[in-house]
Scaffold this motif. Sequence first.
Motif, PDB file in Angstrom:
ATOM      1  N   LEU A  57       0.827  -1.209   0.000  1.00 10.47           N
ATOM      2  CA  LEU A  57       0.000   0.000   0.000  1.00 10.47           C
ATOM      3  C   LEU A  57       0.862   1.260   0.000  1.00 10.47           C
ATOM      4  CD1 LEU A  57      -3.112  -0.629   2.269  1.00 10.47           C
ATOM      5  CD2 LEU A  57      -2.793  -1.019  -0.173  1.00 10.47           C
ATOM      6  N   ASP A  58       2.112   1.127   0.457  1.00 16.05           N
ATOM      7  CA  ASP A  58       3.005   2.283   0.403  1.00 16.05           C
ATOM      8  C   ASP A  58       3.204   2.734  -1.039  1.00 16.05           C
ATOM      9  OD1 ASP A  58       4.341  -0.142  -0.101  1.00 16.05           O
ATOM     10  OD2 ASP A  58       6.289   0.766   0.357  1.00 16.05           O
ATOM     11  N   LYS A  59       3.246   1.774  -1.962  1.00 16.31           N
ATOM     12  CA  LYS A  59       3.401   2.106  -3.377  1.00 16.31           C
ATOM     13  C   LYS A  59       2.153   2.814  -3.898  1.00 16.31           C
ATOM     14  CE  LYS A  59       3.286  -1.307  -6.295  1.00 16.31           C
ATOM     15  NZ  LYS A  59       3.682  -2.511  -7.081  1.00 16.31           N
ATOM     16  N   VAL A  60       0.981   2.328  -3.482  1.00 21.83           N
ATOM     17  CA  VAL A  60      -0.277   2.959  -3.900  1.00 21.83           C
ATOM     18  C   VAL A  60      -0.323   4.403  -3.402  1.00 21.83           C
ATOM     19  CG1 VAL A  60      -2.780   2.761  -3.917  1.00 21.83           C
ATOM     20  CG2 VAL A  60      -1.381   0.715  -3.656  1.00 21.83           C
ATOM     21  N   CYS A  61       0.041   4.595  -2.138  1.00 22.19           N
ATOM     22  CA  CYS A  61       0.006   5.944  -1.559  1.00 22.19           C
ATOM     23  C   CYS A  61       0.990   6.870  -2.258  1.00 22.19           C
ATOM     24  CB  CYS A  61       0.312   5.878  -0.070  1.00 22.19           C
ATOM     25  SG  CYS A  61      -0.963   5.028   0.881  1.00 22.19           S
ATOM     26  N   ARG A  62       2.135   6.335  -2.643  1.00 16.50           N
ATOM     27  CA  ARG A  62       3.128   7.151  -3.335  1.00 16.50           C
ATOM     28  C   ARG A  62       2.604   7.607  -4.694  1.00 16.50           C
ATOM     29  NH1 ARG A  62       6.839   3.838  -3.018  1.00 16.50           N
ATOM     30  NH2 ARG A  62       6.944   2.975  -5.129  1.00 16.50           N
ATOM     31  N   TYR A  63       2.007   6.681  -5.438  1.00 17.54           N
ATOM     32  CA  TYR A  63       1.440   7.045  -6.738  1.00 17.54           C
ATOM     33  C   TYR A  63       0.293   8.038  -6.573  1.00 17.54           C
ATOM     34  CZ  TYR A  63       4.065   3.668  -9.528  1.00 17.54           C
ATOM     35  OH  TYR A  63       5.065   2.994 -10.184  1.00 17.54           O
ATOM     36  N   PHE A  64      -0.527   7.807  -5.557  1.00 15.28           N
ATOM     37  CA  PHE A  64      -1.653   8.713  -5.324  1.00 15.28           C
ATOM     38  C   PHE A  64      -1.148  10.110  -4.955  1.00 15.28           C
ATOM     39  CE2 PHE A  64      -5.069  10.341  -2.410  1.00 15.28           C
ATOM     40  CZ  PHE A  64      -5.994  10.594  -3.406  1.00 15.28           C
ATOM     41  N   GLY A  65      -0.125  10.170  -4.095  1.00 17.15           N
ATOM     42  CA  GLY A  65       0.462  11.460  -3.739  1.00 17.15           C
ATOM     43  C   GLY A  65       1.035  12.169  -4.951  1.00 17.15           C
ATOM     44  N   ASP A  66       1.712  11.402  -5.821  1.00 13.06           N
ATOM     45  CA  ASP A  66       2.255  11.990  -7.052  1.00 13.06           C
ATOM     46  C   ASP A  66       1.137  12.535  -7.932  1.00 13.06           C
ATOM     47  OD1 ASP A  66       4.777  11.313  -6.222  1.00 13.06           O
ATOM     48  OD2 ASP A  66       4.957   9.542  -7.514  1.00 13.06           O
ATOM     49  N   HIS A  67       0.021  11.813  -7.954  1.00  6.05           N
ATOM     50  CA  HIS A  67      -1.113  12.241  -8.774  1.00  6.05           C
ATOM     51  C   HIS A  67      -1.698  13.550  -8.236  1.00  6.05           C
ATOM     52  CE1 HIS A  67      -4.919  10.835 -11.154  1.00  6.05           C
ATOM     53  NE2 HIS A  67      -4.416  11.969 -11.599  1.00  6.05           N
ATOM     54  N   ILE A  68      -1.809  13.655  -6.911  1.00  4.63           N
ATOM     55  CA  ILE A  68      -2.300  14.900  -6.304  1.00  4.63           C
ATOM     56  C   ILE A  68      -1.386  16.066  -6.675  1.00  4.63           C
ATOM     57  CG2 ILE A  68      -2.542  16.137  -4.111  1.00  4.63           C
ATOM     58  CD1 ILE A  68      -3.687  13.621  -2.891  1.00  4.63           C
ATOM     59  N   ILE A  69      -0.085  15.866  -6.515  1.00  5.95           N
ATOM     60  CA  ILE A  69       0.879  16.925  -6.829  1.00  5.95           C
ATOM     61  C   ILE A  69       0.783  17.317  -8.302  1.00  5.95           C
ATOM     62  CG2 ILE A  69       3.335  17.462  -7.020  1.00  5.95           C
ATOM     63  CD1 ILE A  69       2.324  17.532  -4.162  1.00  5.95           C
TER      64      ILE A  69
END
Length: 300
Positions: free
Chosen positions: A243-255
Amino acid sequence: MLEVIMESEQSTIDDCMFRGECLNGIFGDGNEEIAIDMSDYIVSYLKNRNKEDLLGYIGRSIEGPKILESISKSSIFRGEEYVTPTYNGVDEWRFKYESYQAAMQGGLDEFNKLIYSRRESIIESILAQYKHKCMRSYLYYDEVKGNLYFDINEKIKKTLTTLRLYINNLTNGKIVLEDSFNEFVVKPNFEEAECSGINKLRKLEEGDFKKRILSGLEDISWYDIFIDVDQDRDTGLYCYGHLDKVCRYFGDHIIMEIDKALNDANHGVNALLVETFDKFNEDIRNELELKFRIIDNYLK
Protein backbone atom coordinates in the motif's frame (compact mmCIF):
# COMPACT_ATOMS: atom_id res chain seq x y z
CA MET A 1 -3.65 81.48 -16.39
CA LEU A 2 -0.62 81.73 -14.13
CA GLU A 3 2.49 81.73 -16.30
CA VAL A 4 4.71 79.47 -14.21
CA ILE A 5 7.50 79.47 -16.73
CA MET A 6 7.52 82.72 -18.64
CA GLU A 7 9.36 83.13 -21.92
CA SER A 8 11.82 85.54 -20.31
CA GLU A 9 12.76 82.89 -17.77
CA GLN A 10 13.07 79.98 -20.17
CA SER A 11 16.71 80.37 -21.19
CA THR A 12 17.73 80.70 -17.54
CA ILE A 13 15.86 77.52 -16.65
CA ASP A 14 17.37 75.62 -19.57
CA ASP A 15 20.87 76.75 -18.56
CA CYS A 16 20.27 75.69 -14.97
CA MET A 17 19.10 72.28 -16.08
CA PHE A 18 22.18 71.69 -18.20
CA ARG A 19 24.55 72.89 -15.47
CA GLY A 20 22.68 71.03 -12.74
CA GLU A 21 22.34 74.20 -10.65
CA CYS A 22 18.66 73.44 -10.04
CA LEU A 23 19.63 70.11 -8.51
CA ASN A 24 22.54 70.77 -6.19
CA GLY A 25 21.83 70.08 -2.54
CA ILE A 26 18.04 70.13 -2.61
CA PHE A 27 17.16 66.48 -3.16
CA GLY A 28 19.42 64.35 -0.99
CA ASP A 29 19.39 60.56 -0.64
CA GLY A 30 20.74 60.16 -4.16
CA ASN A 31 17.56 61.56 -5.72
CA GLU A 32 19.47 63.88 -8.06
CA GLU A 33 19.51 61.10 -10.65
CA ILE A 34 15.72 60.87 -10.53
CA ALA A 35 15.48 64.65 -10.89
CA ILE A 36 17.77 64.66 -13.92
CA ASP A 37 15.78 61.86 -15.54
CA MET A 38 12.50 63.72 -14.95
CA SER A 39 13.70 67.22 -15.81
CA ASP A 40 12.57 67.33 -19.44
CA TYR A 41 9.20 65.83 -18.57
CA ILE A 42 8.66 68.32 -15.73
CA VAL A 43 9.49 71.35 -17.87
CA SER A 44 7.28 70.06 -20.70
CA TYR A 45 4.44 69.61 -18.23
CA LEU A 46 4.81 73.07 -16.71
CA LYS A 47 5.15 74.79 -20.09
CA ASN A 48 2.64 72.83 -22.14
CA ARG A 49 0.59 71.00 -19.51
CA ASN A 50 1.71 67.76 -21.12
CA LYS A 51 1.54 65.42 -18.16
CA GLU A 52 1.33 62.13 -20.06
CA ASP A 53 5.09 61.84 -20.52
CA LEU A 54 5.67 62.62 -16.85
CA LEU A 55 3.02 60.12 -15.78
CA GLY A 56 4.65 57.62 -18.11
CA TYR A 57 8.01 58.19 -16.44
CA ILE A 58 6.54 57.63 -12.99
CA GLY A 59 4.83 54.50 -14.27
CA ARG A 60 8.11 53.18 -15.67
CA SER A 61 9.85 53.86 -12.37
CA ILE A 62 7.69 51.12 -10.84
CA GLU A 63 9.49 48.69 -13.18
CA GLY A 64 6.33 46.79 -14.05
CA PRO A 65 7.97 44.26 -16.41
CA LYS A 66 10.50 43.33 -13.72
CA ILE A 67 7.70 42.95 -11.17
CA LEU A 68 5.68 40.75 -13.53
CA GLU A 69 8.75 38.60 -14.14
CA SER A 70 9.26 38.28 -10.39
CA ILE A 71 5.59 37.38 -9.90
CA SER A 72 5.83 34.75 -12.61
CA LYS A 73 8.88 33.13 -11.02
CA SER A 74 7.75 33.26 -7.41
CA SER A 75 4.24 31.97 -8.11
CA ILE A 76 5.41 28.75 -9.77
CA PHE A 77 4.25 25.68 -7.87
CA ARG A 78 7.17 23.30 -7.36
CA GLY A 79 5.78 19.93 -6.38
CA GLU A 80 9.05 18.57 -5.04
CA GLU A 81 8.81 21.06 -2.16
CA TYR A 82 5.61 19.50 -0.78
CA VAL A 83 5.01 16.19 0.98
CA THR A 84 1.95 13.96 0.79
CA PRO A 85 1.09 11.37 3.48
CA THR A 86 2.69 7.93 3.40
CA TYR A 87 1.22 4.61 4.51
CA ASN A 88 2.39 3.05 7.74
CA GLY A 89 -0.32 0.43 8.08
CA VAL A 90 0.06 -2.81 10.01
CA ASP A 91 -2.55 -4.91 8.23
CA GLU A 92 -0.55 -5.84 5.14
CA TRP A 93 0.46 -9.39 4.24
CA ARG A 94 -2.08 -11.00 6.55
CA PHE A 95 -3.59 -14.02 4.88
CA LYS A 96 -7.22 -13.71 5.93
CA TYR A 97 -9.25 -13.25 2.75
CA GLU A 98 -11.11 -16.06 1.03
CA SER A 99 -10.61 -14.75 -2.50
CA TYR A 100 -8.39 -12.58 -4.67
CA GLN A 101 -11.15 -9.99 -5.09
CA ALA A 102 -11.80 -9.87 -1.34
CA ALA A 103 -8.11 -9.21 -0.67
CA MET A 104 -8.03 -6.53 -3.36
CA GLN A 105 -11.11 -4.88 -1.88
CA GLY A 106 -9.55 -5.09 1.57
CA GLY A 107 -6.50 -3.24 0.27
CA LEU A 108 -8.65 -0.58 -1.37
CA ASP A 109 -10.70 -0.17 1.82
CA GLU A 110 -7.53 0.33 3.85
CA PHE A 111 -6.14 2.77 1.26
CA ASN A 112 -9.43 4.67 1.30
CA LYS A 113 -9.66 4.81 5.10
CA LEU A 114 -6.14 6.06 5.68
CA ILE A 115 -5.35 8.16 2.58
CA TYR A 116 -7.86 8.41 -0.27
CA SER A 117 -10.77 9.63 1.87
CA ARG A 118 -8.49 12.43 3.10
CA ARG A 119 -7.69 13.70 -0.39
CA GLU A 120 -9.64 16.93 0.09
CA SER A 121 -7.85 17.87 3.31
CA ILE A 122 -4.48 16.88 1.77
CA ILE A 123 -5.10 19.24 -1.15
CA GLU A 124 -6.24 22.02 1.18
CA SER A 125 -3.10 21.63 3.29
CA ILE A 126 -0.75 21.83 0.30
CA LEU A 127 -2.59 24.83 -1.17
CA ALA A 128 -2.45 26.62 2.19
CA GLN A 129 1.29 25.96 2.46
CA TYR A 130 1.83 27.19 -1.09
CA LYS A 131 -0.24 30.32 -0.51
CA HIS A 132 1.68 31.24 2.63
CA LYS A 133 5.05 30.47 1.07
CA CYS A 134 4.67 31.99 -2.39
CA MET A 135 1.88 34.57 -2.32
CA ARG A 136 1.86 36.38 1.02
CA SER A 137 3.39 39.48 -0.56
CA TYR A 138 0.64 39.65 -3.19
CA LEU A 139 -2.49 38.83 -1.20
CA TYR A 140 -2.12 41.29 1.68
CA TYR A 141 -0.95 44.84 2.25
CA ASP A 142 1.75 44.95 4.92
CA GLU A 143 3.82 48.04 5.61
CA VAL A 144 7.06 46.09 5.48
CA LYS A 145 9.80 45.95 2.89
CA GLY A 146 9.20 43.03 0.56
CA ASN A 147 5.46 43.53 0.33
CA LEU A 148 4.71 44.21 -3.34
CA TYR A 149 2.23 47.03 -2.79
CA PHE A 150 4.18 48.73 0.00
CA ASP A 151 7.41 48.67 -2.04
CA ILE A 152 5.66 50.25 -5.04
CA ASN A 153 4.14 52.96 -2.84
CA GLU A 154 7.57 53.72 -1.40
CA LYS A 155 9.08 54.05 -4.90
CA ILE A 156 6.35 56.47 -5.93
CA LYS A 157 6.74 58.46 -2.70
CA LYS A 158 10.41 58.90 -3.51
CA THR A 159 9.60 60.09 -7.02
CA LEU A 160 6.87 62.45 -5.79
CA THR A 161 9.25 63.93 -3.22
CA THR A 162 11.76 64.67 -5.96
CA LEU A 163 9.02 66.08 -8.20
CA ARG A 164 7.77 68.38 -5.43
CA LEU A 165 11.23 69.73 -4.61
CA TYR A 166 12.07 70.19 -8.28
CA ILE A 167 8.90 72.12 -9.08
CA ASN A 168 9.09 74.26 -5.93
CA ASN A 169 12.66 75.28 -6.76
CA LEU A 170 12.26 75.53 -10.52
CA THR A 171 9.27 77.88 -10.30
CA ASN A 172 10.84 80.19 -7.70
CA GLY A 173 7.85 79.96 -5.38
CA LYS A 174 5.14 80.34 -8.02
CA ILE A 175 4.14 76.79 -7.17
CA VAL A 176 4.42 75.64 -3.55
CA LEU A 177 3.68 71.97 -3.05
CA GLU A 178 3.34 70.98 0.60
CA ASP A 179 5.03 67.97 2.21
CA SER A 180 1.71 66.13 2.06
CA PHE A 181 2.15 65.98 -1.73
CA ASN A 182 4.68 63.18 -1.13
CA GLU A 183 2.21 60.94 0.66
CA PHE A 184 1.12 58.01 -1.46
CA VAL A 185 -0.72 54.91 -0.27
CA VAL A 186 -2.63 52.78 -2.75
CA LYS A 187 -3.89 49.36 -1.71
CA PRO A 188 -5.70 46.75 -3.77
CA ASN A 189 -9.40 46.67 -3.02
CA PHE A 190 -9.48 43.41 -1.10
CA GLU A 191 -13.24 43.73 -0.65
CA GLU A 192 -14.08 43.53 -4.34
CA ALA A 193 -16.61 41.13 -5.83
CA GLU A 194 -16.11 37.42 -5.24
CA CYS A 195 -15.05 36.89 -8.85
CA SER A 196 -12.00 39.13 -8.54
CA GLY A 197 -8.57 37.55 -8.89
CA ILE A 198 -7.39 38.61 -5.46
CA ASN A 199 -10.33 36.93 -3.73
CA LYS A 200 -9.94 33.73 -5.73
CA LEU A 201 -6.34 33.55 -4.58
CA ARG A 202 -7.13 34.40 -0.98
CA LYS A 203 -9.60 31.50 -0.98
CA LEU A 204 -7.27 29.25 -2.92
CA GLU A 205 -7.84 26.14 -0.81
CA GLU A 206 -11.62 26.61 -0.71
CA GLY A 207 -12.76 27.48 -4.21
CA ASP A 208 -12.39 26.68 -7.90
CA PHE A 209 -8.79 25.52 -7.72
CA LYS A 210 -9.60 22.77 -5.23
CA LYS A 211 -12.58 21.67 -7.33
CA ARG A 212 -10.45 21.46 -10.47
CA ILE A 213 -7.78 19.44 -8.67
CA LEU A 214 -10.30 17.01 -7.18
CA SER A 215 -11.98 16.51 -10.54
CA GLY A 216 -8.64 15.47 -12.04
CA LEU A 217 -8.13 12.60 -9.60
CA GLU A 218 -9.14 9.08 -10.53
CA ASP A 219 -11.86 7.08 -8.81
CA ILE A 220 -10.48 4.88 -6.05
CA SER A 221 -11.02 1.70 -8.10
CA TRP A 222 -8.38 2.90 -10.58
CA TYR A 223 -5.65 2.49 -7.98
CA ASP A 224 -6.15 -1.27 -7.58
CA ILE A 225 -3.54 -1.79 -10.29
CA PHE A 226 -0.89 -0.74 -7.75
CA ILE A 227 -2.04 -3.12 -5.00
CA ASP A 228 -0.32 -6.49 -4.81
CA VAL A 229 -2.35 -9.58 -3.83
CA ASP A 230 -0.67 -12.79 -2.72
CA GLN A 231 -1.96 -16.26 -1.81
CA ASP A 232 -0.75 -18.59 0.91
CA ARG A 233 -0.04 -22.00 -0.66
CA ASP A 234 -0.85 -23.88 2.52
CA THR A 235 -4.14 -22.25 3.55
CA GLY A 236 -5.26 -20.89 0.19
CA LEU A 237 -6.04 -17.55 1.84
CA TYR A 238 -5.19 -14.21 0.26
CA CYS A 239 -3.64 -10.97 1.49
CA TYR A 240 -2.84 -7.55 0.09
CA GLY A 241 0.40 -5.59 0.25
CA HIS A 242 2.51 -2.67 -0.99
CA LEU A 243 0.00 0.00 0.00
CA ASP A 244 3.00 2.28 0.40
CA LYS A 245 3.40 2.11 -3.38
CA VAL A 246 -0.28 2.96 -3.90
CA CYS A 247 0.01 5.94 -1.56
CA ARG A 248 3.13 7.15 -3.34
CA TYR A 249 1.44 7.04 -6.74
CA PHE A 250 -1.65 8.71 -5.32
CA GLY A 251 0.46 11.46 -3.74
CA ASP A 252 2.26 11.99 -7.05
CA HIS A 253 -1.11 12.24 -8.77
CA ILE A 254 -2.30 14.90 -6.30
CA ILE A 255 0.88 16.93 -6.83
CA MET A 256 0.52 16.61 -10.61
CA GLU A 257 -3.07 17.89 -10.55
CA ILE A 258 -2.15 20.78 -8.24
CA ASP A 259 0.72 21.68 -10.57
CA LYS A 260 -1.62 21.58 -13.56
CA ALA A 261 -4.20 23.84 -11.89
CA LEU A 262 -1.86 26.39 -10.31
CA ASN A 263 0.55 26.71 -13.24
CA ASP A 264 -2.11 26.84 -15.96
CA ALA A 265 -1.10 29.62 -18.36
CA ASN A 266 -4.61 31.01 -18.82
CA HIS A 267 -6.43 30.22 -15.58
CA GLY A 268 -3.64 29.62 -13.07
CA VAL A 269 -2.24 31.67 -10.22
CA ASN A 270 0.06 33.82 -12.34
CA ALA A 271 -2.82 34.91 -14.60
CA LEU A 272 -4.83 36.03 -11.56
CA LEU A 273 -1.83 37.84 -10.06
CA VAL A 274 -1.26 39.69 -13.33
CA GLU A 275 -4.96 40.63 -13.36
CA THR A 276 -4.59 41.96 -9.80
CA PHE A 277 -1.41 43.88 -10.64
CA ASP A 278 -3.04 45.45 -13.72
CA LYS A 279 -5.96 46.65 -11.59
CA PHE A 280 -3.50 47.97 -9.00
CA ASN A 281 -1.74 49.93 -11.75
CA GLU A 282 -5.05 51.51 -12.72
CA ASP A 283 -5.60 52.58 -9.11
CA ILE A 284 -2.08 54.04 -9.02
CA ARG A 285 -2.79 56.02 -12.18
CA ASN A 286 -6.02 57.40 -10.68
CA GLU A 287 -4.24 58.45 -7.48
CA LEU A 288 -1.46 60.14 -9.45
CA GLU A 289 -4.08 62.03 -11.45
CA LEU A 290 -5.27 63.52 -8.15
CA LYS A 291 -1.72 64.65 -7.40
CA PHE A 292 -1.45 66.35 -10.76
CA ARG A 293 -4.73 68.18 -10.18
CA ILE A 294 -3.00 69.97 -7.31
CA ILE A 295 -0.36 71.25 -9.74
CA ASP A 296 -2.97 71.94 -12.43
CA ASN A 297 -4.73 74.32 -10.06
CA TYR A 298 -1.62 76.51 -10.08
CA LEU A 299 -1.51 76.46 -13.87
CA LYS A 300 -5.03 77.79 -14.38
